[in-house]
Design a protein around this motif. Structure first.
Motif, short mmCIF file in Angstrom:
data_model
loop_
_atom_site.label_atom_id
_atom_site.label_comp_id
_atom_site.label_asym_id
_atom_site.label_seq_id
_atom_site.Cartn_x
_atom_site.Cartn_y
_atom_site.Cartn_z
N ASN A 84 0.77 -1.19 0.11
CA ASN A 84 0.02 0.11 -0.17
C ASN A 84 0.75 1.35 0.06
N SER A 85 2.23 1.46 0.04
CA SER A 85 2.87 2.40 0.48
C SER A 85 4.16 2.67 -0.54
N ILE A 86 5.06 1.60 -0.35
CA ILE A 86 6.26 1.87 -0.79
C ILE A 86 6.35 1.87 -2.21
N GLY A 87 5.39 1.10 -3.02
CA GLY A 87 5.24 1.21 -4.28
C GLY A 87 5.00 2.27 -4.96
N GLN A 88 4.44 3.35 -4.39
CA GLN A 88 3.98 4.72 -4.83
C GLN A 88 5.11 5.69 -4.58
N PRO A 90 8.47 7.49 -5.74
CA PRO A 90 9.29 7.58 -6.92
C PRO A 90 10.69 6.98 -6.75
N GLU A 91 11.22 6.87 -5.90
CA GLU A 91 12.62 6.40 -5.44
C GLU A 91 12.53 4.60 -5.80
N PHE A 92 11.41 4.07 -5.84
CA PHE A 92 11.22 2.92 -6.08
C PHE A 92 10.46 2.27 -7.04
N GLN A 93 10.32 3.18 -8.19
CA GLN A 93 9.66 2.82 -9.28
C GLN A 93 10.72 1.86 -10.24
N ASN A 94 12.05 1.63 -9.84
CA ASN A 94 12.87 0.80 -10.85
C ASN A 94 12.88 -0.80 -10.29
N HIS A 95 11.95 -0.78 -9.19
CA HIS A 95 11.91 -2.03 -8.89
C HIS A 95 10.64 -2.79 -8.45
N ASP A 96 10.56 -3.92 -8.67
CA ASP A 96 9.41 -4.36 -8.50
C ASP A 96 9.39 -5.25 -6.74
N ASP A 149 2.93 11.71 -9.99
CA ASP A 149 1.83 10.58 -10.65
C ASP A 149 1.60 9.35 -9.89
N THR A 150 2.79 9.00 -9.27
CA THR A 150 2.59 7.51 -8.61
C THR A 150 2.09 7.70 -7.32
N ILE A 151 2.10 8.74 -6.72
CA ILE A 151 1.59 8.89 -5.22
C ILE A 151 0.13 9.28 -5.30
N LYS A 152 -0.83 8.29 -4.79
CA LYS A 152 -2.45 8.81 -4.51
C LYS A 152 -2.85 9.22 -3.15
N HIS A 153 -1.82 9.75 -2.52
CA HIS A 153 -2.19 10.22 -1.26
C HIS A 153 -1.39 11.70 -0.91
N GLU A 154 -2.16 12.54 -0.07
CA GLU A 154 -1.51 13.64 0.37
C GLU A 154 -0.43 13.19 1.32
#
Length: 201
Positions: A84-88, A90-96, A149-154
């Motif tokens: 629910n959190s880390i995948g949003q 931007p520092e982790f967009q290069n990693h699944d 773009d990747t973050i869906k929360h304030e």
């Protein structure tokens, strides 16, 4: 003149701390180590610690240098952050991180966030030590929905950029360095403390 009104909010998703370290060989290179540390005071899964570690320790792609694990003292919290959190961020967009293994760890911290801060995690794989040093003065970040773009929360947080950072895993220092960055008009870094952090639904 009307008196200011007290304002409250109850739509908290999670709160705590979220320091990050990205180590790179140069400012424009892809990171060879990415670490996301979470100290969670409140979340739907409870409280606790979790640290996500993705590293090519030697920086040369050797298979036996690969580290890919999450360590935690509360597995439901780690699983919730993973989903629910880390995948949003931007520092982790290069990693699944959807299948990153979750393992047990014991956490300790020490330091002064105005100068240097260290998080230590004792695990069956060896000790993990994270250090942020030469910290710059903190600044407040208010990130509304839609800015990233990747973050869906304030997100509201206080950032302490680190001019230097070190990741030590099982006695080995990971290759690469913290690199200078910019966030708006603020000098920033690829390694930073993010304290007093709250995400809103």
């Amino acid at each position: 003149m009307a008196a200011p009104e007290l304002q409250t909010r109850s739509n908290i998703l999670w709160s705590g701390e979220n320091p990050i370290i990205l180590l790179k060989p140069s400012p424009d290179a892809q990171e060879t180590t990415a670490v996301g540390f979470f100290r969670v005071d409140y979340s739907p899964a409870g409280s606790g610690h979790a640290v996500f570690v993705i590293s090519d320790l030697g920086g040369k792609g050797a298979a036996d240098d690969r580290v890919f694990a999450c360590y935690t003292d509360n597995e439901p919290v780690a699983a919730w952050i993973r989903g629910n959190s880390i995948g949003q961020l931007p520092e982790f967009q290069n990693h699944d991180l959807s299948d990153i293994p979750i393992r047990a760890g014991r956490f300790a911290s020490m330091g002064d966030p105005t100068r240097s801060w260290t998080e230590t995690v004792s695990t069956a794989d060896g000790e993990l030590r994270l250090t942020w040093s030469k910290l710059l003065p903190p600044f407040s970040l208010v990130l509304p929905v839609g800015v990233v773009d990747t973050i869906k929360h304030e997100i509201n947080t206080i950032l302490y950029p680190a001019q230097e950072a070190e990741v030590v895993i099982g006695g080995r220092s990971a290759a690469g360095q913290a690199q200078p960055d910019q966030l708006g008009d603020q000098p920033h870094s690829t390694a930073f403390l993010a304290l007093s952090e709250t995400w809103y639904t």
